[in-house]
Design an enzyme around this catalytic site. Structure first.
Site, PDB file in Angstrom:
ATOM      1  N   SER A 253      43.711  44.711  41.144  1.00 38.01           N
ATOM      2  CA  SER A 253      43.457  44.125  42.454  1.00 38.01           C
ATOM      3  C   SER A 253      44.493  43.048  42.717  1.00 38.01           C
ATOM      4  O   SER A 253      45.384  42.794  41.908  1.00 38.01           O
ATOM      5  CB  SER A 253      42.043  43.523  42.507  1.00 38.01           C
ATOM      6  OG  SER A 253      41.965  42.395  41.645  1.00 38.01           O
ATOM      7  N   LYS A 254      44.369  42.384  43.859  1.00 38.63           N
ATOM      8  CA  LYS A 254      45.355  41.381  44.241  1.00 38.63           C
ATOM      9  C   LYS A 254      45.414  40.213  43.264  1.00 38.63           C
ATOM     10  O   LYS A 254      46.429  39.522  43.193  1.00 38.63           O
ATOM     11  CB  LYS A 254      45.057  40.875  45.653  1.00 38.63           C
ATOM     12  CG  LYS A 254      45.341  41.901  46.740  1.00 38.63           C
ATOM     13  CD  LYS A 254      45.107  41.332  48.134  1.00 38.63           C
ATOM     14  CE  LYS A 254      45.444  42.359  49.195  1.00 38.63           C
ATOM     15  NZ  LYS A 254      45.212  41.829  50.567  1.00 38.63           N
ATOM     16  N   ARG A 255      44.330  39.993  42.530  1.00 40.61           N
ATOM     17  CA  ARG A 255      44.361  38.872  41.581  1.00 40.61           C
ATOM     18  C   ARG A 255      45.361  39.127  40.453  1.00 40.61           C
ATOM     19  O   ARG A 255      45.752  38.204  39.746  1.00 40.61           O
ATOM     20  CB  ARG A 255      42.964  38.620  41.007  1.00 40.61           C
ATOM     21  CG  ARG A 255      42.458  39.688  40.052  1.00 40.61           C
ATOM     22  CD  ARG A 255      41.123  39.314  39.446  1.00 40.61           C
ATOM     23  NE  ARG A 255      40.609  40.348  38.577  1.00 40.61           N
ATOM     24  CZ  ARG A 255      39.897  41.380  38.992  1.00 40.61           C
ATOM     25  NH1 ARG A 255      39.610  41.500  40.283  1.00 40.61           N
ATOM     26  NH2 ARG A 255      39.454  42.298  38.146  1.00 40.61           N
TER      27      ARG A 255
END
Length: 486
Positions: A253-255
């Site tokens: 994910s974007k994390r």
């Protein structure tokens, strides 16, 4: 394989092309190319509120950047156009009506509030609930009365009894019990199809032979198999590929950093490197230790049987390594084309780099290649070569230049350099070591000081290669500037 395969990549334009989708597209594309098949691009844009044309263009741009040109789809069309689901709504509605007329589906007039109340009541008493087929038991008169009143209605598929089996090309035999599957909605009350109806209807009409997609779709497979059977269509072969996880073993994910493919293009990654990296996320070429492949090489060896069942980990350091390997493979002219935008942006580009100075420029590229992990590294690491605006690292200056006697050592070295017949790597190294010995200073200390004086940094490619490329006159000016700095 009797006939060439027809595969599809069917993204939803509710976001840009992310690395997981890109990997799925790549596997489909490689499989089609390996077997002389057709790669279909289909846009699943029935989510009107979240879909946008900008996202469609972003997906197309991402596929083009990777080199995954489609054979049928947007801006190309083909025998089964249109390839946007929003333009195929009448087809889905006709299919739903046909399934109702054949007794394989039925109209459902239950409202969301009614369904919620029945679900909560059942869960409170027994702990579980699935749709109770209330509307399946309506008489023809009941249905006609509701139709006359204009009551909203959805269409539910009538799930038959029995086991649902699939021989997945990655996971092997998988069996589902239809007793755990409720009669699911295939057409909503707003006349829009659900995912299951649209995807199966399109796959049937577009004659898709292999469905290669992520493991998160395994749970969708039994419902879709039932729809294939109900439509009287042959089942495609299914291959569910492992998910891509971050280094923390959680779903990417974007994390974890950039997830959009085009973000990696902006960060200085080569499409060749991204393709190579993605191909090896969950797939193995088999025997041998080779890891670096061109897309043409991958086309020749890709096999669905090489896909493993375990999840793959997206390791940014490994991607950097692949990028470095593919940068090293680029011919000077092609590398120049790739890095020119970043040189121009940094104000370092000179038209003579492709003219009178091209031999020197190509030598600089070869010097910088081994240390370059991204395209922008050439402008960043080679700024001292392309221009004369030296940015000094203060820590390096304090450690290597501002030491007792160094100004005099540099002055003596400058004099030695001026007397050299040839200003090349071998000559400059001989002169430096001679000065160091004559002045009783360690050659290493003088090398570090000259590196900082000429490059501004404590780390660079081999110093004597650097000196030869910077040139005698520029080295002279920089040694003089360093003595003033001291």
């Amino acid at each position: 394989m009797s006939l060439p395969p027809r595969v599809r990549f069917a993204p939803s334009p509710t976001g840009y092309l992310h690395v997981g989708g890109a990997r799925t597209a790549l596997f489909n594309w490689l499989f089609a190319r390996r077997h002389g098949g057709v790669f279909v691009l289909r846009i699943e844009d029935t989510d009107v509120e979240r879909s946008s044309q900008d996202m469609v263009e972003g997906i197309l741009d991402g596929l083009r950047w990777l080199g995954l040109e489609w054979d049928e789809g947007p801006k190309i069309d083909g025998p089964f156009a249109p390839y946007f689901q929003s333009q195929r709504l009448d087809t889905y509605r006709r299919t739903a009506d046909r399934l109702v007329s054949e007794g394989r589906a039925y109209y459902c007039y239950c409202t969301p509030d009614e369904l919620k109340a029945r679900r909560e009541a059942a869960e409170a008493s027994s702990g579980g609930w699935k749709y109770d087929r209330l509307c399946c038991r309506l008489s023809a008169d009941d249905i006609a009365a509701r139709q006359r009143s204009g009551a909203p209605r959805a269409v539910r598929f009538k799930v038959p009894e029995g086991a649902i089996k699939v021989d997945d090309l990655v996971h092997g035999p998988i069996e589902f019990d239809s007793a755990h599957i409720e009669d699911f909605v295939i057409l909503r009350s707003d006349h829009h199809p659900t995912y299951h109806l649209s995807v199966v209807s399109d796959d049937v009409e577009m004659k898709i032979t292999h469905v290669v997609r992520g493991d998160d779709h395994v749970s969708n497979t039994p419902k879709q198999i039932l729809l294939y059977r109900a439509m009287g269509a042959p089942l495609p072969a299914f291959a569910h590929v492992p998910l891509i996880l971050g280094t923390d073993k959680k779903r990417l994910s974007k994390r974890h950093g950039a997830t959009s493919v085009m973000e990696y293009a902006k960060l200085g990654y080569l499409p060749e490197a991204m393709v190579n990296f993605l191909a090896l996320l969950g797939w193995s070429p088999g025997s041998g230790n080779a890891e670096v492949f061109s897309i043409e090489e991958l086309e020749k060896i890709f096999d669905l049987r090489g896909i493993g069942g375990g999840n793959a980990v997206f390791n940014p350091e490994k991607l950097d390594w692949f990028n470095q390997q593919h940068i090293a493979r680029l011919a000077p002219t092609e590398l120049t084309r790739r890095i020119r935008p970043s040189l121009e942006s940094a104000g370092l580009w000179d038209a003579d780099f492709l003219g009178s100075r091209h031999a020197w420029f190509f030598s600089v590229l070869e010097l910088l290649k081994p240390r370059a992990r991204k395209l922008d590294d050439f402008a960043r690491q080679g700024a001292f070569l392309f221009g004369d605006d030296i940015q000094y690292d203060e820590g390096a200056v304090g450690k290597h230049l501002r030491v007792e006697g160094m100004a005099a050592h540099l002055d003596a070295l400058d004099t030695a350099f001026s007397g050299l017949a040839d200003f090349d790597a071998g000559s400059t190294e001989g002169a430096l070591r001679g000065v160091a010995e004559a002045r009783g200073v360690k050659a290493g200390a003088l090398i570090h000081a000259v590196r900082v004086a000429v490059t501004g940094q404590a780390v660079s490619p081999g110093l004597f290669d650097v000196l030869a490329l910077v040139g005698r006159s520029r080295v002279h000016r920089r040694l003089a500037a360093a003595r003033r700095l001291i």
